[in-house]
Design an enzyme around this catalytic site. Sequence first.
Site, PDB file in Angstrom:
ATOM      1  NE  ARG A  82      -3.905  -2.127   2.319  1.00  0.00           N
ATOM      2  CZ  ARG A  82      -5.061  -2.172   1.669  1.00  0.00           C
ATOM      3  NH1 ARG A  82      -5.426  -1.127   0.947  1.00  0.00           N
ATOM      4  NH2 ARG A  82      -5.840  -3.230   1.741  1.00  0.00           N
ATOM      5  CG  HIS A 118     -13.028  -0.067  -0.390  1.00  0.00           C
ATOM      6  ND1 HIS A 118     -12.253  -0.790   0.495  1.00  0.00           N
ATOM      7  CD2 HIS A 118     -13.818   0.747   0.378  1.00  0.00           C
ATOM      8  CE1 HIS A 118     -12.549  -0.417   1.736  1.00  0.00           C
ATOM      9  NE2 HIS A 118     -13.490   0.506   1.684  1.00  0.00           N
ATOM     10  NE  ARG A 171     -10.270   2.062  -0.919  1.00  0.00           N
ATOM     11  CZ  ARG A 171     -10.243   1.974   0.401  1.00  0.00           C
ATOM     12  NH1 ARG A 171     -10.873   2.871   1.146  1.00  0.00           N
ATOM     13  NH2 ARG A 171      -9.572   1.005   1.000  1.00  0.00           N
ATOM     14  CG  HIS A 177      -6.066   0.393  -2.912  1.00  0.00           C
ATOM     15  ND1 HIS A 177      -5.551  -0.875  -2.756  1.00  0.00           N
ATOM     16  CD2 HIS A 177      -7.241   0.400  -2.243  1.00  0.00           C
ATOM     17  CE1 HIS A 177      -6.378  -1.600  -2.023  1.00  0.00           C
ATOM     18  NE2 HIS A 177      -7.399  -0.846  -1.684  1.00  0.00           N
TER      19      HIS A 177
END
Length: 358
Positions: A82, A118, A171, A177
Site C-alpha cells: 500500500r 473496495h 481510494r 491503493h
Amino acid sequence: AIKMDLLHSNGVLIIQHLQRDYRAYQDFLNFMSHVGDPRNIFSIYFPLWFQLNQVVGTKMIWVAVIGDWFNLIFKWILFGHRPYWWVQETMIYPNQSSPCLEQFPITCETGPGSPSGHAMGSSCVWYVMVTAALSYTVRWKDKSAVTLHRLSWSFLWSIFWIIQIIVCISRVFIATHFPHQVILGVFAGILVAEAFEHTPAIQTASLRIYIKTNLFLFMFALGFYLVLKLLDIDLLWSVPKAKKWCANPDWINIDTTPFAGLVRNLGALFGLGLGINSEMFIMSCKGKNSCKISFRILCIAASLAMLQLYNFVKIPTHTEYLFYILSFCKSAAMPLTVVALVPYCVHSLMRTTEKKLN
C-alpha cells in the site's frame, strides 16, 4: 522488482497530484471511498434489492462473498504493498527523501493492497444491479421500447463507470491503493459478477449447500494460510507494516485484517442460507402478501432501520478470536433479519390488521 518499483513510484506521483490538486474535493472523495466499502452491500444494497427481487438479492450476496474471498486469495498471492507504507520503506528515493503522502482515518487498511477490495466489491455489486435493471427492459419488443432499452443501457452503464472511476480515484487519493491495484479490482469484480450471471443453481441451494460452501471457503483459506506459514511465508506480513507506518494508531482497525473480512463474509452467506431455508421466509416472502407493494415497502423500511441499529452494536476487540466469533454472528444476523425476521413480522402484522378489518 524494478518494474514494480517503477509502477509504484509512478503511482506515488499520481497520488501526490490528486492530493495537491483535488484538495477541495477531499470530503466528497472520502465519502465515495465509504460508498465503495463492501460492507454497504449487506447493510444497504442487499435489503433494498432482496425485497424488490429475491433472485437479484440472493445473487448479490453470493457475488459479494465469493468476490471478496477471491480478493483475499489474490491479495495473499500478489503481496501488494500500500502506498502509505511503501514510500517509507522503499530504497528507490535518494538520500532518504521519500515523498510525503497525507493519510486519513480510512487510509490505514491492514491487509495487502492488490487488488483493491473496495473497487472489486463496488464493481461486482453495481454490475449485478445494472444487469438486473436492464433485464426488465430487454424483454420489451415494440420499437419504442427497444429505443428506450438502448437509452437505458447507455445511461446505466455510464452511471456504472462513473461510480467505479470515482471510487477508484477516492481510494488512490487517500493513499491506500496504487492506481493499478484499483484497476485490477474493478475488472476482477466484473468477472466474478459475470460468472454468477450463468450460475442459476444458487437460487435453489439448500441449507446444506450453504454450509458446505462456507466450510470449503473457510478451510481453503485457512489451509492456504497454514501451508504457506509452514514454508515460512507470513501472509499477515502487512499488519505490522500498517501498524508501524500509520500516522495515527487509532486509525488501525482489526476489522480491516484479512481474516476479519473472511469471517464477516462467511457469516453473511450462512445467514442468507439460514433465512431462505426457514419457515418464516416461506410463510412471508412466498405467501399472498409478498406480491403487495405495501408489504415490500414496509419490509424495505424495516430492514434498513434494523440494519442501521446493528451499526450501534460494537464488538469487543481485546480478544481476537472472540472478535471473529461475534463478527460471524453479527454478519449472519443481518441477512437473516432481512430475509426472514422482518418479512415474517410484517406479514404477521398485515394478517392481524386484515383480520380486524374483517
